[in-house]
Write a protein that holds these residues in place. Structure first.
Motif, PDB file in Angstrom:
ATOM      1  N   GLY A   1     -48.872 -47.961  49.304  1.00  0.00           N
ATOM      2  CA  GLY A   1     -47.819 -48.277  50.258  1.00  0.00           C
ATOM      3  C   GLY A   1     -46.847 -47.152  50.528  1.00  0.00           C
ATOM      4  N   THR A   2     -47.227 -45.923  50.116  1.00  0.00           N
ATOM      5  CA  THR A   2     -46.316 -44.800  50.287  1.00  0.00           C
ATOM      6  C   THR A   2     -46.964 -43.678  51.090  1.00  0.00           C
ATOM      7  OG1 THR A   2     -47.045 -43.829  48.185  1.00  0.00           O
ATOM      8  CG2 THR A   2     -45.089 -45.235  48.109  1.00  0.00           C
ATOM      9  N   LYS A   3     -46.126 -42.793  51.604  1.00  0.00           N
ATOM     10  CA  LYS A   3     -46.619 -41.660  52.379  1.00  0.00           C
ATOM     11  C   LYS A   3     -47.493 -40.768  51.492  1.00  0.00           C
ATOM     12  CE  LYS A   3     -44.990 -37.935  55.338  1.00  0.00           C
ATOM     13  NZ  LYS A   3     -43.802 -37.267  55.885  1.00  0.00           N
ATOM     14  N   GLY A   4     -48.688 -40.469  51.966  1.00  0.00           N
ATOM     15  CA  GLY A   4     -49.601 -39.624  51.210  1.00  0.00           C
ATOM     16  C   GLY A   4     -50.169 -40.280  49.965  1.00  0.00           C
ATOM     17  N   ASN A   5     -49.989 -41.594  49.837  1.00  0.00           N
ATOM     18  CA  ASN A   5     -50.472 -42.348  48.665  1.00  0.00           C
ATOM     19  C   ASN A   5     -50.019 -41.722  47.348  1.00  0.00           C
ATOM     20  OD1 ASN A   5     -51.888 -44.294  50.180  1.00  0.00           O
ATOM     21  ND2 ASN A   5     -53.595 -42.882  50.447  1.00  0.00           N
ATOM     22  N   LYS A   6     -48.748 -41.286  47.312  1.00  0.00           N
ATOM     23  CA  LYS A   6     -48.238 -40.612  46.117  1.00  0.00           C
ATOM     24  C   LYS A   6     -47.498 -41.540  45.162  1.00  0.00           C
ATOM     25  CE  LYS A   6     -47.737 -36.285  48.610  1.00  0.00           C
ATOM     26  NZ  LYS A   6     -46.794 -35.443  49.322  1.00  0.00           N
ATOM     27  N   GLY A   7     -47.108 -42.728  45.631  1.00  0.00           N
ATOM     28  CA  GLY A   7     -46.333 -43.613  44.766  1.00  0.00           C
ATOM     29  C   GLY A   7     -44.947 -43.042  44.534  1.00  0.00           C
ATOM     30  N   GLY A   8     -44.391 -43.328  43.377  1.00  0.00           N
ATOM     31  CA  GLY A   8     -43.076 -42.791  43.035  1.00  0.00           C
ATOM     32  C   GLY A   8     -42.119 -43.860  42.568  1.00  0.00           C
ATOM     33  N   THR A   9     -40.921 -43.425  42.253  1.00  0.00           N
ATOM     34  CA  THR A   9     -39.872 -44.308  41.752  1.00  0.00           C
ATOM     35  C   THR A   9     -38.765 -44.413  42.793  1.00  0.00           C
ATOM     36  OG1 THR A   9     -40.341 -43.642  39.479  1.00  0.00           O
ATOM     37  CG2 THR A   9     -38.206 -44.664  39.880  1.00  0.00           C
ATOM     38  N   ALA A  10     -38.280 -45.626  42.988  1.00  0.00           N
ATOM     39  CA  ALA A  10     -37.132 -45.848  43.872  1.00  0.00           C
ATOM     40  C   ALA A  10     -36.045 -46.550  43.065  1.00  0.00           C
ATOM     41  CB  ALA A  10     -37.539 -46.686  45.078  1.00  0.00           C
ATOM     42  N   TYR A  11     -34.806 -46.300  43.440  1.00  0.00           N
ATOM     43  CA  TYR A  11     -33.665 -46.811  42.682  1.00  0.00           C
ATOM     44  C   TYR A  11     -32.898 -47.840  43.502  1.00  0.00           C
ATOM     45  CZ  TYR A  11     -35.067 -42.835  39.972  1.00  0.00           C
ATOM     46  OH  TYR A  11     -35.818 -41.955  39.244  1.00  0.00           O
TER      47      TYR A  11
END
Length: 197
Positions: free
Chosen positions: A75-85
């Motif tokens: 569900g993220t740009k470039g399929n990179k994932g990541g952490t959101a605050y």
């Protein structure tokens, strides 16, 4: 012509309040739209990321909004994932209000946090259109689904937050993206800097 995400017009804290006021007066789903706006403005999520969020992504075992979430790669740009605050109080209040007063009452097979009038999840493009509609109704031209991200970056920069921390918050893989497209300095900021020397 496609616009780079960083070129969206940023807005300040007074302007975001005007947008929220316009949502309260004009939206048919104000709790949802305010929560969506806050996800962009306070956490820097892209329209695509907001449209793909699931309830299990943002709620803990007690049904409370998490302060930090892991974004699914798909569900993220470039399929990179990541952490959101999701730690900002106004964002947490908006999300909690929407979930309790609106989302919990929607009967749907979908687990997405945000559900359209049709009873289905937003696509990334329909979420982007919703952002444009929200800003246009409030009288802000040039604002898009990336306005919140750009505004967050500028607000953090104005508070002297390290560019490296801003990069992490926005989840950019290259710091040049953060610097070149999100931290452009306006003339008023430059004038204020010179005045204070």
């Amino acid at each position: 012509m496609r616009t780079h995400e960083g070129q969206a017009k940023p807005i300040n804290s007074q302007q975001i309040q005007l947008v929220i006021d316009a949502i309260r007066k004009k939206s048919t789903d104000s709790w949802r739209d305010i929560a969506i706006l806050q996800m962009s403005y306070r956490a820097g999520l892209r329209a695509m990321e907001i449209s793909n969020l699931k309830l299990s992504d943002i709620l803990d075992a007690q049904g409370e909004v998490k302060r930090q979430i892991t974004l699914r790669k798909a569900g993220t740009k470039g399929n990179k994932g990541g952490t959101a605050y999701l730690s900002h109080p106004e964002l947490r209040e908006a999300l909690s209000t929407y979930i309790v007063l609106k989302r919990s009452k929607i009967s749907t097979e979908y687990e997405n946090v945000f559900i359209s009038r049709k009873g289905t999840p937003f696509s990334p493009s329909s979420m982007s259109r919703l952002f444009s509609h929200i800003y246009q109704r409030a009288g802000f031209d040039g604002c898009t689904g990336h306005t919140g991200r750009r505004s967050l970056a500028r607000n953090l920069n104005a508070q002297n937050v390290s560019v490296y921390n801003i990069q992490k918050i926005l989840r950019h893989s290259n710091i040049q993206t953060t610097v070149n497209h999100y931290l452009s300095v306006d003339e008023e900021t430059l004038a204020n800097l010179v005045e204070e020397v």
